[in-house]
Design a protein around this motif. Sequence first.
Motif, PDB file in Angstrom:
ATOM      1  N   ALA A  14      40.891  32.211  33.633  1.00 49.93           N
ATOM      2  CA  ALA A  14      41.583  31.274  32.755  1.00 49.93           C
ATOM      3  C   ALA A  14      42.488  31.964  31.733  1.00 49.93           C
ATOM      4  O   ALA A  14      43.482  31.389  31.288  1.00 49.93           O
ATOM      5  CB  ALA A  14      40.564  30.397  32.034  1.00 49.93           C
ATOM      6  N   GLU A  19      48.361  31.512  27.874  1.00 49.82           N
ATOM      7  CA  GLU A  19      49.664  31.500  27.193  1.00 49.82           C
ATOM      8  C   GLU A  19      50.636  30.509  27.822  1.00 49.82           C
ATOM      9  O   GLU A  19      51.746  30.321  27.319  1.00 49.82           O
ATOM     10  CB  GLU A  19      50.252  32.911  27.188  1.00 49.82           C
ATOM     11  CG  GLU A  19      49.462  33.839  26.274  1.00 49.82           C
ATOM     12  CD  GLU A  19      49.779  35.290  26.567  1.00 49.82           C
ATOM     13  OE1 GLU A  19      50.736  35.800  25.979  1.00 49.82           O
ATOM     14  OE2 GLU A  19      49.053  35.896  27.388  1.00 49.82           O
ATOM     15  N   PHE A  25      37.992  28.320  29.373  1.00 53.36           N
ATOM     16  CA  PHE A  25      36.724  27.578  29.395  1.00 53.36           C
ATOM     17  C   PHE A  25      35.853  27.925  28.211  1.00 53.36           C
ATOM     18  O   PHE A  25      35.178  27.070  27.649  1.00 53.36           O
ATOM     19  CB  PHE A  25      35.957  27.888  30.689  1.00 53.36           C
ATOM     20  CG  PHE A  25      36.579  27.251  31.875  1.00 53.36           C
ATOM     21  CD1 PHE A  25      36.281  25.943  32.211  1.00 53.36           C
ATOM     22  CD2 PHE A  25      37.512  27.932  32.641  1.00 53.36           C
ATOM     23  CE1 PHE A  25      36.884  25.334  33.293  1.00 53.36           C
ATOM     24  CE2 PHE A  25      38.104  27.334  33.727  1.00 53.36           C
ATOM     25  CZ  PHE A  25      37.801  26.033  34.051  1.00 53.36           C
ATOM     26  N   ARG A  26      35.859  29.203  27.843  1.00 47.85           N
ATOM     27  CA  ARG A  26      34.896  29.627  26.835  1.00 47.85           C
ATOM     28  C   ARG A  26      35.519  29.905  25.472  1.00 47.85           C
ATOM     29  O   ARG A  26      34.838  30.327  24.563  1.00 47.85           O
ATOM     30  CB  ARG A  26      34.089  30.822  27.357  1.00 47.85           C
ATOM     31  CG  ARG A  26      33.143  30.319  28.413  1.00 47.85           C
ATOM     32  CD  ARG A  26      32.436  31.311  29.246  1.00 47.85           C
ATOM     33  NE  ARG A  26      31.750  30.552  30.296  1.00 47.85           N
ATOM     34  CZ  ARG A  26      32.340  30.116  31.407  1.00 47.85           C
ATOM     35  NH1 ARG A  26      33.605  30.396  31.642  1.00 47.85           N
ATOM     36  NH2 ARG A  26      31.671  29.395  32.288  1.00 47.85           N
ATOM     37  N   HIS A 112      37.692  28.799  43.457  1.00 52.99           N
ATOM     38  CA  HIS A 112      37.059  27.629  42.827  1.00 52.99           C
ATOM     39  C   HIS A 112      37.803  26.327  43.145  1.00 52.99           C
ATOM     40  O   HIS A 112      37.615  25.330  42.453  1.00 52.99           O
ATOM     41  CB  HIS A 112      36.946  27.836  41.308  1.00 52.99           C
ATOM     42  CG  HIS A 112      35.930  28.873  40.920  1.00 52.99           C
ATOM     43  ND1 HIS A 112      35.844  29.436  39.664  1.00 52.99           N
ATOM     44  CD2 HIS A 112      34.919  29.451  41.646  1.00 52.99           C
ATOM     45  CE1 HIS A 112      34.845  30.310  39.634  1.00 52.99           C
ATOM     46  NE2 HIS A 112      34.277  30.339  40.822  1.00 52.99           N
ATOM     47  N   THR A 180      39.515  37.181  32.545  1.00 52.13           N
ATOM     48  CA  THR A 180      38.250  36.523  32.924  1.00 52.13           C
ATOM     49  C   THR A 180      37.102  37.114  32.116  1.00 52.13           C
ATOM     50  O   THR A 180      37.045  38.327  31.906  1.00 52.13           O
ATOM     51  CB  THR A 180      38.014  36.596  34.452  1.00 52.13           C
ATOM     52  OG1 THR A 180      36.752  35.993  34.744  1.00 52.13           O
ATOM     53  CG2 THR A 180      38.069  38.003  35.007  1.00 52.13           C
ATOM     54  N   SER A 181      36.196  36.224  31.651  1.00 47.29           N
ATOM     55  CA  SER A 181      35.159  36.648  30.707  1.00 47.29           C
ATOM     56  C   SER A 181      34.009  37.392  31.372  1.00 47.29           C
ATOM     57  O   SER A 181      33.160  37.954  30.684  1.00 47.29           O
ATOM     58  CB  SER A 181      34.611  35.417  29.964  1.00 47.29           C
ATOM     59  OG  SER A 181      34.122  34.476  30.899  1.00 47.29           O
ATOM     60  N   GLU A 208      39.941  40.691  25.176  1.00 52.38           N
ATOM     61  CA  GLU A 208      38.823  41.422  24.559  1.00 52.38           C
ATOM     62  C   GLU A 208      37.971  41.981  25.699  1.00 52.38           C
ATOM     63  O   GLU A 208      38.115  41.518  26.830  1.00 52.38           O
ATOM     64  CB  GLU A 208      37.994  40.443  23.709  1.00 52.38           C
ATOM     65  CG  GLU A 208      37.378  39.365  24.570  1.00 52.38           C
ATOM     66  CD  GLU A 208      37.160  38.038  23.862  1.00 52.38           C
ATOM     67  OE1 GLU A 208      37.299  37.985  22.638  1.00 52.38           O
ATOM     68  OE2 GLU A 208      36.851  37.072  24.568  1.00 52.38           O
ATOM     69  N   ALA A 224      47.808  38.878  28.288  1.00 50.99           N
ATOM     70  CA  ALA A 224      48.203  39.081  29.686  1.00 50.99           C
ATOM     71  C   ALA A 224      49.725  39.059  29.846  1.00 50.99           C
ATOM     72  O   ALA A 224      50.272  39.831  30.646  1.00 50.99           O
ATOM     73  CB  ALA A 224      47.568  37.994  30.555  1.00 50.99           C
TER      74      ALA A 224
HETATM   75  P1  OAD Z   1      36.746  32.039  30.496  1.00 48.86           P
HETATM   76  O1  OAD Z   1      37.249  30.935  29.633  1.00 48.86           O
HETATM   77  O2  OAD Z   1      35.280  32.219  30.606  1.00 48.86           O
HETATM   78  O3  OAD Z   1      37.331  33.430  29.986  1.00 48.86           O
HETATM   79  C1  OAD Z   1      38.689  33.633  29.734  1.00 48.86           C
HETATM   80  C2  OAD Z   1      38.892  35.072  29.299  1.00 48.86           C
HETATM   81  O4  OAD Z   1      40.284  35.274  29.112  1.00 48.86           O
HETATM   82  C3  OAD Z   1      38.200  35.455  27.982  1.00 48.86           C
HETATM   83  O5  OAD Z   1      37.492  36.681  28.150  1.00 48.86           O
HETATM   84  C4  OAD Z   1      39.354  35.618  26.996  1.00 48.86           C
HETATM   85  O6  OAD Z   1      39.136  36.657  26.063  1.00 48.86           O
HETATM   86  C5  OAD Z   1      40.495  35.995  27.912  1.00 48.86           C
HETATM   87  N1  OAD Z   1      41.830  35.602  27.418  1.00 48.86           N
HETATM   88  C6  OAD Z   1      42.174  34.529  26.664  1.00 48.86           C
HETATM   89  N2  OAD Z   1      43.481  34.510  26.426  1.00 48.86           N
HETATM   90  C7  OAD Z   1      44.014  35.593  27.044  1.00 48.86           C
HETATM   91  C8  OAD Z   1      45.331  36.136  27.177  1.00 48.86           C
HETATM   92  N3  OAD Z   1      46.376  35.541  26.622  1.00 48.86           N
HETATM   93  N4  OAD Z   1      45.479  37.275  27.883  1.00 48.86           N
HETATM   94  C9  OAD Z   1      44.422  37.897  28.453  1.00 48.86           C
HETATM   95  N5  OAD Z   1      43.152  37.439  28.360  1.00 48.86           N
HETATM   96  C10 OAD Z   1      42.952  36.303  27.677  1.00 48.86           C
HETATM   97  O7  OAD Z   1      37.438  31.837  31.924  1.00 48.86           O
HETATM   98  P2  OAD Z   1      37.011  32.399  33.351  1.00 48.86           P
HETATM   99  O8  OAD Z   1      36.423  33.766  33.242  1.00 48.86           O
HETATM  100  O9  OAD Z   1      38.165  32.197  34.245  1.00 48.86           O
HETATM  101  O10 OAD Z   1      34.453  27.845  36.989  1.00 48.86           O
HETATM  102  O11 OAD Z   1      35.876  31.383  33.752  1.00 48.86           O
HETATM  103  C11 OAD Z   1      35.259  31.521  34.990  1.00 48.86           C
HETATM  104  C12 OAD Z   1      34.843  30.188  35.529  1.00 48.86           C
HETATM  105  O12 OAD Z   1      34.034  29.485  34.588  1.00 48.86           O
HETATM  106  C13 OAD Z   1      35.976  29.207  35.787  1.00 48.86           C
HETATM  107  O13 OAD Z   1      36.656  29.417  36.993  1.00 48.86           O
HETATM  108  C14 OAD Z   1      35.260  27.906  35.813  1.00 48.86           C
HETATM  109  C15 OAD Z   1      34.486  28.095  34.541  1.00 48.86           C
HETATM  110  O14 OAD Z   1      33.468  27.282  34.274  1.00 48.86           O
HETATM  111  C16 OAD Z   1      34.054  26.663  37.505  1.00 48.86           C
HETATM  112  O15 OAD Z   1      34.369  25.596  36.998  1.00 48.86           O
HETATM  113  C17 OAD Z   1      33.206  26.788  38.726  1.00 48.86           C
END
Ligand code: OAD
Length: 240
Positions: A14, A19, A25-26, A112, A180-181, A208, A224
């Motif tokens: 995500a 941007e 999500f988190r 997903h 991705t977190s 982070e 990113a």
């Molecule tokens: P998360 O929301 O868990 O994590 C997003 C990550 O992106 C975090 O570590 C942020 O620090 C980072 N981030 C935010 N803005 C950014 C930027 N401008 N540049 C670089 N990094 C940035 O999202 P995902 O890891 O994608 O699944 O979540 C994984 C899955 O959990 C999703 O696909 C979804 C969700 O619940 C399902 O629904 C099955």
Amino acid sequence: MIEPEAPILILTGAGISAESGLATFRGGGGLWEGHRVEDVATPEAFARNPALVQRFYNLRRAQLRDPAIRPNAAHRALAKLEATWPGPVTLVTQNIDDLHERAGHRDVVHMHGALNQAACTACDAETSWLGDLDESSRCPACAAVGALRPAVVWFGEIPQHLDRIARELAACELFVAIGTSGVVYPAAGFVAEVRAHGLAHTLEINLEPSSVHSVFHEGRQGAASTLVPAWVDELLARVG
Ligand code: OAD
């Protein structure tokens, strides 16, 4: 030092779309109208309260129709890498948006699922679906009413394309996770799998350090839209 023919595997989350105006999500506590995302995105939640779950995804689908939501420089740089790198480039995304495709990326592995598709629980057909879904929606394939759901993977369901992903994890010589977190499996475990094969350099690009950052050889922290184009330019400079 990676050779220009080396296979590259990229995993996005995500953060790459943040941007572009799509919430992660988190971020912000990971809550949506007081619900944990994990409580909305499950088959049990859909059985209990389909209207709530449909609304959650309808709001996200509506964002994709918003002209202000566009691919950013990171999506575009990855599309350029796919078009230019002499070796194979595989992009696996956890994202259900279509911003990689809109940036010109041709082959996107949506592990997903996809927000702009509906799946029929009566006949299993998948159809392109850009508007809202509710209990009155009719499946264009079998005409069942109220059987359509978003064609996305919910918690407790099996992600898509895992066979292809396993092959690419074993074959890649460069693995890069972006935005991705590192808390949702199996994607969070991909870096460990790549390291177990022992072939690839591994790089994390994230705002982070993620939950699995210590498993990567290298980490770059920042936005990113800045770091991904810089990384792609570095790689393409080797192609000459
Ligand atoms: P998360 O929301 O868990 O994590 C997003 C990550 O992106 C975090 O570590 C942020 O620090 C980072 N981030 C935010 N803005 C950014 C930027 N401008 N540049 C670089 N990094 C940035 O999202 P995902 O890891 O994608 O699944 O979540 C994984 C899955 O959990 C999703 O696909 C979804 C969700 O619940 C399902 O629904 C099955």
